[in-house]
Scaffold this motif. Structure first.
Motif, mmCIF file in Angstrom:
data_model
loop_
_atom_site.group_PDB
_atom_site.id
_atom_site.type_symbol
_atom_site.label_atom_id
_atom_site.label_comp_id
_atom_site.label_asym_id
_atom_site.label_seq_id
_atom_site.Cartn_x
_atom_site.Cartn_y
_atom_site.Cartn_z
ATOM 1 N N PHE A 299 -13.005 40.133 43.816
ATOM 2 C CA PHE A 299 -14.328 39.753 44.303
ATOM 3 C C PHE A 299 -14.846 38.500 43.597
ATOM 4 N N PHE A 300 -14.663 38.422 42.274
ATOM 5 C CA PHE A 300 -15.031 37.231 41.512
ATOM 6 C C PHE A 300 -13.739 36.591 41.001
ATOM 7 N N THR A 301 -13.213 35.642 41.775
ATOM 8 C CA THR A 301 -11.918 35.038 41.472
ATOM 9 C C THR A 301 -12.150 33.630 40.949
ATOM 10 N N PHE A 302 -11.841 33.407 39.670
ATOM 11 C CA PHE A 302 -12.044 32.099 39.049
ATOM 12 C C PHE A 302 -10.738 31.440 38.631
ATOM 13 N N PHE A 303 -9.632 32.170 38.663
ATOM 14 C CA PHE A 303 -8.348 31.590 38.261
ATOM 15 C C PHE A 303 -7.235 32.260 39.041
ATOM 16 N N GLN A 304 -6.101 31.589 39.088
ATOM 17 C CA GLN A 304 -4.926 32.134 39.769
ATOM 18 C C GLN A 304 -4.183 33.030 38.785
ATOM 19 N N LYS A 305 -4.148 34.312 39.066
ATOM 20 C CA LYS A 305 -3.656 35.304 38.097
ATOM 21 C C LYS A 305 -2.185 35.113 37.767
ATOM 22 N N LYS A 564 -12.827 47.192 61.943
ATOM 23 C CA LYS A 564 -11.984 48.348 62.217
ATOM 24 C C LYS A 564 -10.982 48.619 61.106
ATOM 25 N N LYS A 565 -10.543 47.566 60.395
ATOM 26 C CA LYS A 565 -9.452 47.717 59.444
ATOM 27 C C LYS A 565 -9.888 47.780 57.988
ATOM 28 N N ILE A 566 -11.061 47.289 57.645
ATOM 29 C CA ILE A 566 -11.432 47.188 56.228
ATOM 30 C C ILE A 566 -11.456 48.567 55.585
ATOM 31 N N VAL A 567 -11.060 48.596 54.299
ATOM 32 C CA VAL A 567 -11.041 49.873 53.585
ATOM 33 C C VAL A 567 -11.239 49.688 52.087
ATOM 34 N N LEU A 568 -10.747 48.600 51.509
ATOM 35 C CA LEU A 568 -10.843 48.399 50.066
ATOM 36 C C LEU A 568 -12.258 48.004 49.672
ATOM 37 N N PRO A 569 -12.669 48.286 48.433
ATOM 38 C CA PRO A 569 -14.046 47.973 48.027
ATOM 39 C C PRO A 569 -14.432 46.519 48.234
ATOM 40 N N GLN A 570 -13.535 45.554 47.919
ATOM 41 C CA GLN A 570 -13.885 44.155 48.066
ATOM 42 C C GLN A 570 -14.104 43.779 49.528
ATOM 43 N N GLN A 571 -13.326 44.397 50.417
ATOM 44 C CA GLN A 571 -13.484 44.122 51.841
ATOM 45 C C GLN A 571 -14.795 44.702 52.366
ATOM 46 N N LEU A 572 -15.128 45.899 51.930
ATOM 47 C CA LEU A 572 -16.390 46.518 52.352
ATOM 48 C C LEU A 572 -17.586 45.721 51.832
ATOM 49 N N LYS A 573 -17.504 45.235 50.597
ATOM 50 C CA LYS A 573 -18.621 44.476 50.030
ATOM 51 C C LYS A 573 -18.805 43.135 50.739
ATOM 52 N N MET A 574 -17.741 42.531 51.201
ATOM 53 C CA MET A 574 -17.883 41.277 51.936
ATOM 54 C C MET A 574 -18.679 41.501 53.212
ATOM 55 N N HIS A 575 -18.438 42.596 53.903
ATOM 56 C CA HIS A 575 -19.218 42.914 55.103
ATOM 57 C C HIS A 575 -20.648 43.308 54.724
ATOM 58 N N MET A 576 -20.834 43.958 53.570
ATOM 59 C CA MET A 576 -22.197 44.255 53.115
ATOM 60 C C MET A 576 -22.977 42.967 52.892
ATOM 61 N N HIS A 577 -22.328 41.964 52.315
ATOM 62 C CA HIS A 577 -23.004 40.690 52.086
ATOM 63 C C HIS A 577 -23.419 40.065 53.414
ATOM 64 N N TYR A 578 -22.573 40.149 54.391
ATOM 65 C CA TYR A 578 -22.899 39.604 55.708
ATOM 66 C C TYR A 578 -24.139 40.286 56.277
ATOM 67 N N GLN A 579 -24.181 41.602 56.239
ATOM 68 C CA GLN A 579 -25.337 42.335 56.762
ATOM 69 C C GLN A 579 -26.583 42.065 55.922
ATOM 70 N N ASN A 580 -26.418 41.938 54.620
ATOM 71 C CA ASN A 580 -27.545 41.640 53.731
ATOM 72 C C ASN A 580 -28.183 40.302 54.099
ATOM 73 N N VAL A 581 -27.364 39.289 54.356
ATOM 74 C CA VAL A 581 -27.887 37.974 54.717
ATOM 75 C C VAL A 581 -28.588 38.029 56.069
ATOM 76 N N LEU A 582 -28.035 38.760 57.022
ATOM 77 C CA LEU A 582 -28.703 38.889 58.323
ATOM 78 C C LEU A 582 -30.080 39.523 58.168
#
Length: 770
Positions: A299-305, A564-582
């Motif tokens: 979710f917070f990616t600042f470097f290439q692991k 339809k496909k999202i399941v991991l926490p980071q994927q769910l939070k990305m959609h939460m951010h979208y709804q939050n902005v709306l």
């Protein structure tokens, strides 16, 4: 026997302190004769083939078969070695010890030399030492209850091996229990079903595969014994669905994310102790590194692991530094559930405090390093300049992580300075500009990763803190298509318990989608918060333009990131951010129904707002059903508190409504989530303290009844252990409202200060008028 070989008689012996007798050489004939006499004088046992009645005079049957002179014994017994006899090595007792009736003990195994025995015993001692070290490590890293049980076993006399077998077999049993656990889900407190108001509209998240696995299917049999209070056995609900992870790969949809492990070839071999002076416990620090990659990196990616781990393992300083390692381990302390007192950031004995202090010390040194003086005549100048640029790169990455750590400690006023300095250093090395030709491919990839990570971080922070973004434009380096160059992003692979196939998190798709999303939001923040006096209100045309851009972004997401496909926490939070902005951008124009701009919309602004609120709560509930709230999630707290603020307002207007109890169940679920997150970060405790103070008394009683919080009154109404140094605005719905609250100075810190003052005034005795 020749006289020269006979032992001296007692009278002939010299006194102990007298001069020694001179030794004379013996001739070969005398030696042979002496050997023959010795052989005939020592009685031998009868061979097993000889009969007891054999005549002693028959030498062919009476004289036992003796060992040939060329036949060697691998190892003699202890008694023969002491008296220097020729041991035949027979087990369990050699012939000489049997004849002499002495104790025969062997220090070696059969067909084993003394050297081999010494090596074997040395290895046994080493393994025994390793067992003690492992037990010591268990006492350090296990939770208090397990460590107390281990200590009791030690006091009762259990050896290290038995304790290790007990722990390892116990862990194996726990992993075996994950077979039925794979079909468990968390269960809502208070009301077990999805609220009816979430099922009124065409909700795409209720048509998702994670919802299929969570709620739909045949009901639980009545004879089934009740499981854990927050979990339920799930039916097999695939029904031929097209899974995002391939045919038969149902682990992400059926197992909680916290049960997965990160798969990387270097993760178990790196030695963080070579990069930090805080600890020498590589085992613990590998766990911290693993949990950071599992819970926070996506979710917070600042470097290439991959570059980071490769250089960390090879002790190369291109994409790894002591500063960056300390910053990563500091964030890992928030994520690792095996550490006690994770929210006590002020405790010097807490290892997270030590990593943060060391990271801050190193940052002050690295951020002030001056660029090498430009001297083309010096052949080493270019090399030193490139090294300085790479050190700047890892310093920028660490600065973003240190800011995040301070935010979780409720001290973002201090933490934001690291981000400001990171932006200054990014300008020094032209990080946000086009790619530089003198950099190789790996360096260009690492720079692009850091540039976009820094841009997304400052955009996210500016939006939620209601302040103008420091960076007006996105980086000039375009991100490659993850479908064509997945190796550029470095996939994050997971393995679930009892599964042999690693599964991807679609890290590249997620990183690219976040970069596109925060590019749009950065423009929203610039138009809304750039004025210092008061926030600017977006016009209706501007609002609908951003709405169209956001919906286009949503529709263009890759299949793995669709609703339809999202399941991991980071994927769910990305959609939460979208709804939050709306929700935020639609709030100011809820009642606007006329005009050519709105005529082009299929839905009215109020319908868009209502649908976004429904989708937002659905996502949070799906997150809990599949993954629970126990694991540390550094940005989940915002979504919990934001929806809880909206839910408390809805409860105030729902008196007498049939939805009242359903909304109370939502409030209880969100409060539970904030309480779970407060075990890891102090700011969660502060937000929970403020929101509980705004609840109705009957709702507070409901929270105390269902959450089983220890010392609930002290936790919910008592003073905080430390002051909160934060500019985080109080929760309001809508961009304009949040910006106005910040302009008026109404932040989380000021609201807590007012609340503490009111509590002290209410507890103070009233004075009678004089």
């Amino acid at each position: 026997m020749p006289s020269g070989l006979r032992p001296a008689s007692p009278p002939d012996r010299l006194p102990p302190n007298g001069p020694l007798r001179r030794l004379l050489p013996a001739n070969s004939a005398a030696t042979v004769e002496a050997d023959a006499c010795r052989e005939t004088s020592i009685p031998r046992p009868l061979p097993s083939s000889a009969s007891p009645s054999t005549s002693p005079g028959a030498t062919s049957s009476v004289v036992p078969a003796r060992r040939k002179r060329g036949q060697a014994t691998t190892a003699a017994c202890g008694a023969c070695r002491k008296r220097k006899s020729k041991c035949d090595g027979e087990r369990p007792i050699c012939s000489i010890c049997r004849d002499r009736n002495t104790v025969c003990e062997f220090d070696t195994n059969k067909a084993e030399t003394h050297t081999q025995a010494l090596k074997r015993k040395y290895n046994e001692l080493q393994s025994q030492k390793s067992a003690f070290e492992q037990v010591y490590d268990l006492l350090q890293t296990r939770p208090d209850k397990e460590a107390d049980e281990l200590f009791r076993r030690i006091r009762r006399g259990a050896d290290a091996g038995a304790i290790l077998r007990h722990v390892n077999y116990g862990d194996m049993l726990v992993q075996l229990a994950l077979i039925p656990e794979a079909r468990y889900r968390y269960e809502f407190p208070y009301l077990p079903d999805m609220p009816p108001f979430l099922r009124q509209f065409d909700n795409p998240y209720l048509d998702s595969e994670v919802y299929e696995c969570a709620l739909r299917g045949s009901p639980e049999p009545s004879h089934q014994p009740r499981q854990h209070a927050h979990q339920r056995l799930l039916p097999d609900t695939r029904n031929g669905a097209d899974w995002a992870y391939g045919a038969g790969q149902r682990d992400p949809y059926l197992k909680p994310y916290l049960s997965a492990t990160v798969v990387h070839p270097l993760l178990d071999s790196v030695k963080p102790s070579k990069w930090t002076a805080v600890s020498k416990d590589d085992c613990l620090m590998r766990k911290l590194l693993h949990d950071y990659l599992l819970f926070d990196y996506d979710f917070f990616t600042f470097f290439q692991k991959d570059y980071f781990l490769e250089d960390m393992a090879s002790e190369t300083h291109r994409f790894c530094s002591s500063l960056l390692v300390n910053a990563v381990l500091c964030m890992g302390c928030f994520c690792h559930r095996g550490l006690q007192g994770r929210a006590e950031y002020w405790n010097p004995g807490y290892i997270g405090y030590q990593f943060l202090a060391e990271g801050k010390r190193l940052f002050e040194i690295e951020s002030e390093r001056e660029r090498p003086f430009r001297n083309p005549a010096n052949p080493s100048w270019e090399r030193r300049d490139r090294e300085w640029e790479l050190s700047r790169l890892t310093t920028i990455q660490a600065a973003a992580l240190l800011t995040l750590a301070y935010n979780l400690n409720g001290s973002d006023k201090i933490g934001w300075r690291f981000t400001q300095r990171a932006i200054e250093m990014a300008d020094e090395i032209q990080l946000l500009g086009p790619p530089l030709e003198h950099h190789d491919r790996d360096t260009q990839c690492a720079r692009a990763y850091t540039a976009w990570g820094l841009f997304c971080w400052q955009s996210l922070s500016s939006y939620h803190y209601a302040k103008p973004p420091p960076l007006k434009e996105s980086p000039k380096v375009p991100l490659p298509d993850p479908s064509n160059e997945p190796q550029w992003y470095g996939e994050l692979w997971l393995k679930y318990p009892l599964s042999h196939t690693p599964l991807p998190t679609y890290h590249g798709f997620l990183f690219k989608a976040k970069a596109d999303f925060w590019t749009i939001i950065n423009e929203v923040s610039m138009l809304t918060f750039s004025h210092h006096r008061s926030p600017s209100k977006l016009s209706v045309n501007q609002t609908l333009l951003f709405y169209n851009r956001l919906t286009a972004w949503l529709h263009n997401l890759p299949e793995a990131l669709t609703a339809k496909k999202i399941v991991l926490p980071q994927q769910l939070k990305m959609h939460m951010h979208y709804q939050n902005v709306l929700i935020d951008i639609m709030t100011p124009i809820l009642d606007y129904t006329c005009g050519s701009a709105c005529a082009q919309l299929i839905q009215t602004p109020r319908d868009i707002y209502t649908e976004a609120v429904i989708h937002f709560e659905t996502l949070l509930r799906l997150y809990y059903l599949r993954h629970g709230f126990e694991a540390t999630d550094t940005f989940l707290l915002h979504f919990l508190a934001f929806l809880n603020h909206m839910t408390m307002n809805a409860i105030e207007t729902s008196t007498g409504s049939s939805y009242l109890e359903a909304r109370r169940s939502t409030l209880l679920l969100l409060t539970k989530g904030m309480h779970d997150q407060s075990r890891a970060c102090f700011v969660a405790r502060a937000i929970l303290r403020l929101q509980v103070s705004a609840m109705r008394p009957e709702d507070v009683c409901l929270v105390k009844q269902f959450l089983e919080i220890e010392e609930a009154d002290q936790f919910m109404s008592g003073p905080l252990e430390q002051a909160v140094l934060t500019d985080w605005p109080v929760y309001e719905v809508g961009l304009e409202a949040r910006g106005e609250q910040r302009r008026r100075g109404r932040t989380l810190a000021s609201s807590l200060a007012s609340l503490s003052l009111e509590s002290s005034d209410s507890r103070a005795p009233t004075r009678s008028p004089s």
